[in-house]
Enzyme design. Structure first.
Site, PDB file in Angstrom:
ATOM      1  CE1 TYR A  94      -4.382  -1.280   0.747  1.00 38.04           C
ATOM      2  CE2 TYR A  94      -3.003  -3.058   1.579  1.00 38.04           C
ATOM      3  CZ  TYR A  94      -4.225  -2.596   1.147  1.00 38.04           C
ATOM      4  OH  TYR A  94      -5.294  -3.440   1.102  1.00 38.04           O
ATOM      5  CE1 TYR A 133      -2.453  -6.816   3.737  1.00 43.48           C
ATOM      6  CE2 TYR A 133      -3.132  -6.379   1.473  1.00 43.48           C
ATOM      7  CZ  TYR A 133      -3.369  -6.322   2.837  1.00 43.48           C
ATOM      8  OH  TYR A 133      -4.530  -5.773   3.293  1.00 43.48           O
ATOM      9  NE  ARG A 141      -7.101  -9.659   4.240  1.00 43.87           N
ATOM     10  CZ  ARG A 141      -8.166  -8.958   3.890  1.00 43.87           C
ATOM     11  NH1 ARG A 141      -8.122  -7.653   3.935  1.00 43.87           N
ATOM     12  NH2 ARG A 141      -9.270  -9.544   3.505  1.00 43.87           N
TER      13      ARG A 141
HETATM   14 FE   FE2 Z   1      -6.229  -4.475   2.423  1.00 45.30          FE
END
Ligand code: FE2
Length: 209
Positions: A94, A133, A141
């Site tokens: 992210y 990730y 995830r």
């Molecule tokens: Fe997420």
């Protein structure tokens, strides 16, 4: 214009979504916002996350289209709803200072964007399929896209969208598995070939409570 169950089913069929059946047309489940909603928003904030304004290169990863309709529980289209998405880049990172993932970030990926639904409740995003990730040693995830839908004077809906082709990770994902099994398909999309630009398209209709 209101949309009937028959129209929704017909539309689903036309999109090759034979899996779209009546039990799907229930309220979209809420899910956690997670820790990576932007603190600092990118300067470019449109609904094409594959290009960041003023950069010369496009984002890495498979470009996809995510689109759908925002509807009330009675299947009335919701116009002018604000639809925000945020997600990891192709490597699973992210654009967020608290992301502990060491994977290289793609500076050409916008990471967050928003759009308004049109007069018939439709929205569209062009983005990339995010990477999964690691969260802990035994929990990764699955690729997913975070959604926030905001309508003035109503509670917002925050949820996450998953991909049917990631079944192995989906089945082990702690957050997705908090949703009752018979409602999980409401937040899982099947990417199908079919965009004019030859991109795969994922349909995600959002039914508000
Ligand atoms: Fe997420």
């Amino acid at each position: 214009m209101s949309i009937t169950r028959r129209q929704i089913l017909k539309q689903g069929k036309m999109l090759g979504m034979g899996f779209l059946t009546w039990p799907l047309m229930t309220i979209t489940p809420q899910q956690t916002q997670g820790p990576f909603y932007p603190i600092i928003f990118p300067l470019d904030e449109d609904n094409d996350l594959t290009w960041v304004k003023d950069r010369k290169k496009q984002a890495l990863g498979e470009k996809i289209i995510i689109r759908g309709q925002v509807l009330t529980a009675n299947y009335k289209p919701v116009k002018n709803a604000k639809v925000e998405i945020w997600q990891a880049c192709y490597s699973g990172r992210y654009n967020h200072e608290y992301d502990p993932n060491q994977a290289a970030i793609d500076p050409n990926f916008q990471g967050w964007g928003w759009t308004n639904t049109n007069s018939e409740g439709y929205y569209t995003f062009k983005t990339i399929k995010p990477g999964g990730y690691p969260v802990t040693n035994d929990w990764k995830r699955p690729p997913h896209i975070h959604f926030k839908i905001t309508i003035p004077r109503q509670t917002e809906l925050i949820t996450q969208l998953y991909f049917a082709e990631e079944q192995e990770l989906n089945q082990k994902d702690i957050i997705l598995q908090r949703i009752p099994r018979n409602k999980q398909d409401l937040v899982i999309t099947k990417l199908i070939q079919g965009d004019a630009l030859n991109l795969r398209v994922g349909q995600f209709n959002i039914i508000l409570s």
